[in-house]
Design a protein around this motif. Structure first.
Motif, PDB file in Angstrom:
ATOM      1  N   ASN A 205       0.154  -5.368   2.865  1.00  0.00           N
ATOM      2  CA  ASN A 205      -0.975  -5.678   3.941  1.00  0.00           C
ATOM      3  C   ASN A 205      -1.318  -6.664   4.887  1.00  0.00           C
ATOM      4  OD1 ASN A 205      -3.762  -5.386   4.945  1.00  0.00           O
ATOM      5  ND2 ASN A 205      -4.108  -3.676   3.222  1.00  0.00           N
TER       6      ASN A 205
ATOM      7  N   HIS B 195      -0.422   5.894   2.021  1.00  0.00           N
ATOM      8  CA  HIS B 195      -2.009   6.354   3.125  1.00  0.00           C
ATOM      9  C   HIS B 195      -2.796   5.280   3.223  1.00  0.00           C
ATOM     10  CE1 HIS B 195      -1.092  11.058   1.323  1.00  0.00           C
ATOM     11  NE2 HIS B 195      -0.852  11.160   2.740  1.00  0.00           N
ATOM     12  N   GLY B 196      -2.760   4.119   2.822  1.00  0.00           N
ATOM     13  CA  GLY B 196      -2.788   3.338   3.165  1.00  0.00           C
ATOM     14  C   GLY B 196      -4.009   2.105   2.345  1.00  0.00           C
ATOM     15  N   HIS B 197      -3.615   3.228   0.387  1.00  0.00           N
ATOM     16  CA  HIS B 197      -4.490   2.147  -0.049  1.00  0.00           C
ATOM     17  C   HIS B 197      -3.660   1.327  -0.926  1.00  0.00           C
ATOM     18  CE1 HIS B 197      -5.444   7.139  -0.534  1.00  0.00           C
ATOM     19  NE2 HIS B 197      -6.362   6.254  -0.760  1.00  0.00           N
ATOM     20  N   ASN B 198      -4.093   0.798  -1.568  1.00  0.00           N
ATOM     21  CA  ASN B 198      -3.513  -0.524  -1.931  1.00  0.00           C
ATOM     22  C   ASN B 198      -3.600  -1.559  -3.250  1.00  0.00           C
ATOM     23  OD1 ASN B 198      -3.827  -2.423   0.958  1.00  0.00           O
ATOM     24  ND2 ASN B 198      -6.388  -1.745   0.526  1.00  0.00           N
TER      25      ASN B 198
ATOM     26  N   PHE C  40       0.748  -1.286  -0.193  1.00  0.00           N
ATOM     27  CA  PHE C  40       0.772  -0.409  -0.442  1.00  0.00           C
ATOM     28  C   PHE C  40       0.877   0.815  -0.161  1.00  0.00           C
ATOM     29  CE2 PHE C  40       0.702  -0.910   4.371  1.00  0.00           C
ATOM     30  CZ  PHE C  40      -0.600  -1.686   4.781  1.00  0.00           C
TER      31      PHE C  40
END
Ligand SMILES: [Zn+2]
Ligand SMILES: [Zn+2]
Ligand SMILES: [Zn+2]
Ligand SMILES: [Zn+2]
Length: 249
Positions: free
Chosen positions: A61, A34-37, A31
């Motif tokens: 993740n 900012h945590g987007h996969n 990711f």
């Protein structure tokens, strides 16, 4: 309760879709800051997160990877009609042989046709490009010892029959241009009859589906298989006397 779990499942599936290629992500799933996969294939090609333009981290993740491993995925050809589901380990193998994806014309084994396209277009192609090798019959006679490939359309299904000589053996098999489960509804019977009317070989086999290639079928023994010299016992007026009959199981 069933409805709720289905909705949850659909939400989860959406979470597993890669924002770049829209396919389901298989581990390693990484990711952005900012945590987007993103899926592992797209991660190699894309340098910034397509959602927020931040850089990608090398952190995996793990939670999502575990979810990905535990569930079954629909085939990527679902839009064209494949309704099958597979675990992450098996889906790539299925995609390679999925009859709802782009398939090759069966004549590619003879290196005489390089058409590829959708299963639903194969029948029209076969009629137009291979008219002398296209039948609409569940029974026919094969009289040549040479390699020979034909289409036959019967029971509202497209089958191919392939006879092949390899290392002094004659092989013959039928394949359904559809999934293995659809194919298992049909059987084919091969009969070789000698001129004297006494000597005869008759074998019945379940029809394999498109995902099984000829090499695998011929090696499985679930096909007509005999020594070429022996096949010569079944010549009538200098022609091989082999018949093939397809029927429902
Ligand atoms: Zn992707
Ligand atoms: Zn992002
Ligand atoms: Zn499929
Ligand atoms: Zn072709």
């Amino acid at each position: 309760m069933e409805d709720l779990s289905r909705v949850l499942d659909e939400d989860l599936l959406r979470e597993l879709e890669c924002p770049v290629c829209m396919e389901y992500m298989v581990p390693p799933i990484k990711f952005c800051m900012h945590g987007h996969n993103i899926c592992s294939k797209c991660r190699e090609r894309v340098h910034y997160c397509p959602t927020c333009r931040a850089e990608f981290s090398e952190i995996r993740n793990v939670a999502l990877e575990n979810i990905a491993r535990s569930r079954k995925y629909p085939c990527a050809n679902r839009q064209s009609g494949c309704l099958e589901f597979f675990s992450i380990e098996h889906i790539a193998e299925h995609h390679a042989g999925c009859v709802y994806g782009n398939i090759k014309c069966p004549f590619h084994v003879l290196k005489t046709c390089f058409w590829n396209g959708l299963k639903n277009d194969l029948k029209e192609h076969a009629k137009a490009a291979h008219p002398t090798n296209f039948f609409e019959d569940s029974f026919f006679r094969i009289s040549t010892l040479e390699d020979y490939l034909v289409f036959t359309f019967c029971f509202d299904q497209l089958f191919t029959f392939y006879k092949h000589i390899k290392d002094g053996r004659l092989y013959g098999a039928v394949q359904l241009i559809d999934t293995s489960s659809e194919a298992s509804k049909y059987k084919c019977e091969f009969t070789l009859r000698a001129e004297n009317g006494i000597e005869q070989i008759s074998n019945i086999f379940l029809v394999p589906g498109y995902s099984e290639d000829w090499e695998t079928i011929f090696n499985s023994g679930k096909c007509l298989s005999l020594e070429e010299v022996r096949a010569r016992n079944f010549f009538v007026q200098n022609k091989l006397n082999l018949t093939m009959k397809l029927s429902r199981v």
